[in-house]
Scaffold this motif. Structure first.
Motif, PDB file in Angstrom:
ATOM      1  N   TYR A  24       0.774  -1.199  -0.156  1.00 29.19           N
ATOM      2  CA  TYR A  24       0.188  -0.164   0.168  1.00 29.19           C
ATOM      3  C   TYR A  24       0.923   1.265  -0.099  1.00 29.19           C
ATOM      4  N   ARG A  25       2.135   1.167   0.666  1.00 29.64           N
ATOM      5  CA  ARG A  25       3.039   2.371   0.535  1.00 29.64           C
ATOM      6  C   ARG A  25       3.748   2.505  -0.634  1.00 29.64           C
ATOM      7  N   ASP A  26       4.257   1.513  -0.931  1.00 30.03           N
ATOM      8  CA  ASP A  26       5.279   1.607  -2.230  1.00 30.03           C
ATOM      9  C   ASP A  26       4.455   1.457  -3.633  1.00 30.03           C
ATOM     10  N   VAL A  27       3.478   0.698  -3.679  1.00 25.68           N
ATOM     11  CA  VAL A  27       2.571   0.769  -5.260  1.00 25.68           C
ATOM     12  C   VAL A  27       1.703   1.713  -5.020  1.00 25.68           C
ATOM     13  N   LEU A  28       0.799   1.920  -3.875  1.00 27.38           N
ATOM     14  CA  LEU A  28      -0.021   2.877  -3.970  1.00 27.38           C
ATOM     15  C   LEU A  28       0.054   4.070  -3.268  1.00 27.38           C
ATOM     16  N   GLY A  29       1.039   4.440  -2.690  1.00 26.60           N
ATOM     17  CA  GLY A  29       1.380   5.722  -2.076  1.00 26.60           C
ATOM     18  C   GLY A  29       0.468   5.987  -0.818  1.00 26.60           C
ATOM     19  N   MET A  30       0.267   5.019  -0.081  1.00 25.53           N
ATOM     20  CA  MET A  30      -0.653   5.410   1.045  1.00 25.53           C
ATOM     21  C   MET A  30       0.240   5.151   2.190  1.00 25.53           C
ATOM     22  N   ASP A  31       0.442   6.217   3.054  1.00 24.63           N
ATOM     23  CA  ASP A  31       1.334   6.252   4.238  1.00 24.63           C
ATOM     24  C   ASP A  31       0.407   5.583   5.240  1.00 24.63           C
ATOM     25  N   THR A  32       1.178   5.082   6.393  1.00 23.93           N
ATOM     26  CA  THR A  32       0.593   4.620   7.653  1.00 23.93           C
ATOM     27  C   THR A  32       0.192   5.812   8.551  1.00 23.93           C
ATOM     28  N   ARG A  33      -1.156   5.837   8.842  1.00 21.19           N
ATOM     29  CA  ARG A  33      -1.457   6.930   9.716  1.00 21.19           C
ATOM     30  C   ARG A  33      -1.163   6.565  11.346  1.00 21.19           C
ATOM     31  N   PHE A  34      -1.335   5.452  11.427  1.00 20.23           N
ATOM     32  CA  PHE A  34      -1.061   5.026  12.872  1.00 20.23           C
ATOM     33  C   PHE A  34      -1.137   3.614  12.714  1.00 20.23           C
ATOM     34  N   ASN A  35      -0.460   2.876  14.015  1.00 16.42           N
ATOM     35  CA  ASN A  35      -0.425   1.525  14.256  1.00 16.42           C
ATOM     36  C   ASN A  35      -1.315   1.244  15.327  1.00 16.42           C
ATOM     37  N   PHE A  36      -2.062   0.191  15.222  1.00 18.38           N
ATOM     38  CA  PHE A  36      -2.595  -0.543  16.643  1.00 18.38           C
ATOM     39  C   PHE A  36      -1.496  -1.761  17.080  1.00 18.38           C
ATOM     40  N   LEU A  37      -1.377  -1.472  18.589  1.00 15.63           N
ATOM     41  CA  LEU A  37      -0.659  -2.381  19.396  1.00 15.63           C
ATOM     42  C   LEU A  37      -1.225  -3.067  20.315  1.00 15.63           C
ATOM     43  N   ARG A  38      -0.732  -4.289  20.569  1.00 15.84           N
ATOM     44  CA  ARG A  38      -0.956  -5.172  21.646  1.00 15.84           C
ATOM     45  C   ARG A  38       0.066  -6.075  22.402  1.00 15.84           C
ATOM     46  N   ASP A  39       0.181  -5.687  23.660  1.00 11.83           N
ATOM     47  CA  ASP A  39       1.135  -6.562  24.172  1.00 11.83           C
ATOM     48  C   ASP A  39       2.552  -5.926  23.526  1.00 11.83           C
ATOM     49  N   GLY A  40       2.763  -4.677  23.146  1.00 15.98           N
ATOM     50  CA  GLY A  40       3.916  -4.244  22.582  1.00 15.98           C
ATOM     51  C   GLY A  40       4.259  -4.646  21.246  1.00 15.98           C
ATOM     52  N   LYS A  41       3.080  -5.211  20.496  1.00 18.94           N
ATOM     53  CA  LYS A  41       3.326  -5.541  19.063  1.00 18.94           C
ATOM     54  C   LYS A  41       2.378  -5.115  18.193  1.00 18.94           C
ATOM     55  N   SER A  53     -10.504   9.476   4.613  1.00 16.47           N
ATOM     56  CA  SER A  53     -10.678   8.394   4.326  1.00 16.47           C
ATOM     57  C   SER A  53      -9.609   7.205   4.714  1.00 16.47           C
ATOM     58  N   HIS A  54      -9.805   5.979   5.089  1.00 17.32           N
ATOM     59  CA  HIS A  54      -8.628   4.972   5.483  1.00 17.32           C
ATOM     60  C   HIS A  54      -9.104   3.799   4.968  1.00 17.32           C
ATOM     61  N   VAL A  55      -7.969   2.997   4.909  1.00 16.45           N
ATOM     62  CA  VAL A  55      -8.039   1.642   4.907  1.00 16.45           C
ATOM     63  C   VAL A  55      -7.351   1.095   6.054  1.00 16.45           C
ATOM     64  N   GLU A  56      -8.233   0.366   6.857  1.00 16.76           N
ATOM     65  CA  GLU A  56      -7.652  -0.232   8.323  1.00 16.76           C
ATOM     66  C   GLU A  56      -7.269  -1.897   7.857  1.00 16.76           C
ATOM     67  N   VAL A  57      -6.102  -2.317   8.313  1.00 26.32           N
ATOM     68  CA  VAL A  57      -5.622  -3.546   8.258  1.00 26.32           C
ATOM     69  C   VAL A  57      -5.348  -4.056   9.547  1.00 26.32           C
ATOM     70  N   PHE A  58      -5.916  -5.554   9.795  1.00 27.87           N
ATOM     71  CA  PHE A  58      -5.484  -6.292  10.902  1.00 27.87           C
ATOM     72  C   PHE A  58      -4.845  -7.700  10.421  1.00 27.87           C
ATOM     73  N   GLN A  59      -3.896  -8.003  11.269  1.00 26.25           N
ATOM     74  CA  GLN A  59      -3.397  -9.277  11.181  1.00 26.25           C
ATOM     75  C   GLN A  59      -4.475 -10.459  11.395  1.00 26.25           C
ATOM     76  N   LYS A  60      -4.364 -11.243  10.520  1.00 25.26           N
ATOM     77  CA  LYS A  60      -5.329 -12.627  10.375  1.00 25.26           C
ATOM     78  C   LYS A  60      -4.506 -13.628   9.748  1.00 25.26           C
ATOM     79  N   ASP A  61      -3.891 -14.652  10.156  1.00 24.14           N
ATOM     80  CA  ASP A  61      -2.884 -15.504   9.711  1.00 24.14           C
ATOM     81  C   ASP A  61      -3.375 -16.447   8.574  1.00 24.14           C
TER      82      ASP A  61
END
Length: 139
Positions: A24-41, A53-61
């Motif tokens: 999203y950063r390198d191909v579409l030029g969309m910078d991270t606005r902020f991160n979600f942290l849990r237990d320091g990760k 407007s934003h795209v929200e992304v969450f880890q889901k293996d």
């Protein structure tokens, strides 16, 4: 009465957060606005889509894309679709050819590293989104 102002965000799941962030950063030029942290990760982040407007992304293996998903794709308006297609190709990402759609927009399609479909849109002066009028679907 509710007055909807705009789309606030679309949420996607990622099996590889950093590959997704890089795409999203390198191909579409969309910078991270902020991160979600849990237990320091970091387990998710918000990407700036312009305006409020934003795209929200969450880890889901175990996430995989399926045509059966209820959200089929999301669409990003771009300023110059020809330049966007050239840039995306330069990053080694597959992109469809530009198509003049029945709603008088130009569109192209890509997928992110998780298989999420992304439509790229360039409006024209005749786009149905602005002037209205029913259009006959050509797909």
């Amino acid at each position: 009465m509710i007055n909807v102002k705009q789309l606030a965000h679309v949420c996607i799941f990622a099996h590889d957060l950093e590959a997704t962030r890089s795409f999203y950063r390198d191909v579409l030029g969309m910078d991270t606005r902020f991160n979600f942290l849990r237990d320091g990760k970091i387990f998710g982040f918000y990407l700036d889509c312009g305006g409020r407007s934003h795209v929200e992304v969450f880890q889901k293996d175990a996430t995989t894309y399926s045509e059966l998903n209820q959200i089929n794709h999301f669409c990003l308006e771009v300023e110059n679709i020809d330049a966007a297609i050239a840039h995306i190709k330069s990053k080694g990402v597959d992109v469809t050819a530009k198509k003049h759609a029945c709603d008088d927009t130009f569109q192209a399609w890509i997928r992110d590293p998780n298989g999420v479909k992304i439509e790229l849109f360039e409006y024209t002066a005749k786009s149905a989104q602005f002037i209205g009028g029913d259009r006959i679907a050509d797909w």
